[in-house]
Design a protein around this motif. Structure first.
Motif, PDB file in Angstrom:
ATOM      1  N   CYS A 178       3.190   1.446   5.966  1.00  0.00           N
ATOM      2  CA  CYS A 178       3.946   1.158   4.231  1.00  0.00           C
ATOM      3  C   CYS A 178       3.898   2.536   3.532  1.00  0.00           C
ATOM      4  O   CYS A 178       3.075   3.274   4.067  1.00  0.00           O
ATOM      5  N   CYS A 182       2.414   1.780  -3.474  1.00  0.00           N
ATOM      6  CA  CYS A 182       2.065   0.679  -5.012  1.00  0.00           C
ATOM      7  C   CYS A 182      -0.015   1.906  -5.761  1.00  0.00           C
ATOM      8  O   CYS A 182      -0.508   1.911  -4.468  1.00  0.00           O
ATOM      9  N   CYS A 185      -2.918   0.558  -4.280  1.00  0.00           N
ATOM     10  CA  CYS A 185      -3.415   0.281  -3.002  1.00  0.00           C
ATOM     11  C   CYS A 185      -3.733   0.931  -2.063  1.00  0.00           C
ATOM     12  O   CYS A 185      -3.215   1.711  -1.930  1.00  0.00           O
TER      13      CYS A 185
HETATM   14 FE1  SF4 Z   1       2.134  -1.300   0.606  1.00  0.00          FE
HETATM   15 FE2  SF4 Z   1       0.306  -1.880  -0.111  1.00  0.00          FE
HETATM   16 FE3  SF4 Z   1       2.649  -1.898  -1.646  1.00  0.00          FE
HETATM   17 FE4  SF4 Z   1       2.623  -3.840  -0.004  1.00  0.00          FE
HETATM   18  S1  SF4 Z   1       0.554  -3.619  -1.844  1.00  0.00           S
HETATM   19  S2  SF4 Z   1       4.213  -2.882  -0.116  1.00  0.00           S
HETATM   20  S3  SF4 Z   1       1.308  -2.555   1.551  1.00  0.00           S
HETATM   21  S4  SF4 Z   1       1.037   0.344  -1.273  1.00  0.00           S
END
Ligand code: SF4
Ligand code: SAM
Length: 463
Positions: A178, A182, A185
């Motif tokens: 990814c 975020c 995360c």
């Molecule tokens: Fe990526 Fe985590 Fe954001 Fe989902 S929540 S888009 S896995 S960074």
């Protein structure tokens, strides 16, 4: 004689006789998301090719693997608990090997080997091909650890060994990693950069599953909507992949997860509307209803953008089920922000939500530069308010299905009664109805006559 027959059979099945005769058994436990379930199926395939047989009985195993999740602290606590249990088993069976694989292996690396007395093999999500050689290293008394992340690995050439026994539904990972970062995360740190799998290998796998009489496929990625394959002339985005998969496999139903609101285009929504065999369910994690918090989370959309995407879904897919993830108590969240989340929930009327308290993860941007300043009691109270509201909305939405008929794919027998089937409609709602002459894997029209908080209950519609 039996040996010769077995040899012939294994040869016919293209399996290495010596490896199989070594007769090692592995047992695998999987925690976390659907991507981890799909990864365990890849691992099972790698091990099978190296002579291991799968067992469901932990006490029979020569190798115990635990595929781990790091998303919240409590997910890791559960794994530590399981490792205690494996240590007990190893006491009576010193030759037993233990492997910790997946996100927690990637996050803790060497520390896991040092901290854990079973001296486990530690393997990150991009190193599953190395599992057999790492096991050999452990056998010869060395450390078995590989947590190198890759920019290319997609396991596109490995045909997974499906974990579900009913051969009805299957996962296909279409991408890994990814890039979204975020701020709360851990995923980008433990699963690496985003990379998409060659569409031809995905389409081949769908056709193989159709031949094997599977009925439903879920295309998986942390952010499937940003799927993008570019190679010479061939450019495929998610909408095109979905369109091709659905057109080429009319006998299969398709689902996908997870969508990111910033990438959910009108084109994708219209592709869903175009194909009856694309299920009418969108999981669209919102996290918060406050634009201020969304910005701090680095979600790259605002409350208004999110509402616009919901309106587009409701316009083109009026019968679709919409579900979400909500996180409460993120850094600096005020009562006002929380009220904005509640009011967004009222606006969208989600059919279901996964709801969490923010859990600080070491190494993430939020952990590095923000204060986890919402008191635990406040997080709990806000989470309860969110859960209470969602429960009411879900119940209300379920009641609206009474009198409607749905095509239900039968997945098995209901847990509550041997005399009832259980299955899912296109919207992903669980439906239970009395058995007649249908079998698992059939699609049957069912009219709903009552509901429980989790289930729709109905009867087959006779033609
Ligand atoms: Fe990526 Fe985590 Fe954001 Fe989902 S929540 S888009 S896995 S960074
Ligand atoms: N990729 C998906 C997305 O963008 O929404 C989901 C990934 S994550 C495996 C699933 C959910 O876990 C997220 O949507 C979020 O609500 C929750 N989550 C992630 N990090 C978290 C954290 N640090 N604390 C609490 N919940 C978290």
């Amino acid at each position: 004689m039996i040996y010769e027959l077995l040899t012939l059979f294994l040869h016919w099945k293209n399996l290495d006789v010596k490896k199989i005769m070594a007769n090692k058994k592995f047992y695998i436990e999987t925690y976390g998301c659907q991507m981890n379930v799909a990864d365990s199926e890849v691992v099972a395939s790698v091990l099978k090719d190296n002579g291991y047989l799968k067992t469901q009985d932990i006490n029979q195993a020569d190798l115990i693997l635990v595929n781990t999740c790091s998303i919240r602290e409590n997910a890791e606590q559960r794994v530590w608990g399981r490792l205690d249990k494996f240590r007990q088993i190893k006491k009576g069976k010193p030759e037993l090997k233990v492997g910790v694989i997946g996100c927690m292996a990637e996050r803790l690396k060497e520390k896991l080997v040092e901290k854990e007395k079973t001296r486990p093999c530690v393997i990150g999500p991009d190193a599953y091909r190395a599992l057999p050689s790492l096991l050999e290293r452990v056998e010869s008394g060395q450390k078995g650890i590989n947590t190198i992340l890759s920019k290319e690995e997609t396991y596109g050439d490995i045909i997974p060994i499906r974990a579900a026994e009913n051969n009805i539904s299957a996962f296909i990972s279409i991408m890994r990693g990814c890039n979204n970062m975020c701020s709360y995360c851990i995923v980008p740190y433990v699963r690496g950069r985003e990379r998409s799998r060659d569409p031809q290998t995905i389409l081949n796998e769908t056709q193989l599953l159709a031949k094997e009489c599977f009925k439903e496929i879920t295309l998986l990625g942390q952010n499937v909507n940003s799927y993008n394959w570019e190679h010479k002339e061939n450019k495929t985005n998610f909408s095109k992949l979905l369109d091709e998969a659905a057109s080429k496999n009319p006998s299969l139903r398709f689902r996908f997860a997870t969508s990111h609101p910033k990438d959910l285009s009108d084109e994708i929504i219209k592709t869903m509307a175009k194909h009856p065999n694309i299920c009418k369910h969108i999981h669209l994690p919102v996290q918060s209803g406050s634009s201020k918090i969304l910005k701090k989370m680095n979600r790259k959309y605002s409350r208004e953008w999110y509402i616009d995407r919901i309106d587009a879904i409701k316009k083109h897919l009026p019968d679709a089920e919409i579900t979400t993830d909500i996180m409460t108590g993120f850094c600096s969240e005020t009562e006002e922000d929380h009220q904005e989340t509640l009011s967004l929930m009222e606006y969208v009327q989600y059919d279901y939500a996964y709801m969490f308290k923010y859990s600080e993860r070491p190494g993430t941007k939020a952990a590095r530069v923000m204060d986890d300043d919402v008191p635990e009691e406040t997080k709990k109270r806000r989470l309860n308010e969110i859960i209470d509201l969602q429960t009411k909305i879900s119940e209300k939405n379920k009641l609206k299905t009474i009198g409607k008929s749905f095509d239900v794919l039968i997945e098995g027998t209901s847990k509550k009664s041997e005399d009832e089937h259980f299955g899912r409609n296109s919207q992903n709602q669980v439906v239970v109805f009395p058995k007649d002459d249908e079998k698992t894997g059939d699609i049957v029209k069912v009219k709903i006559d009552k509901t429980t908080p989790a289930t729709l209950i109905g009867k087959k519609v006779q033609f």
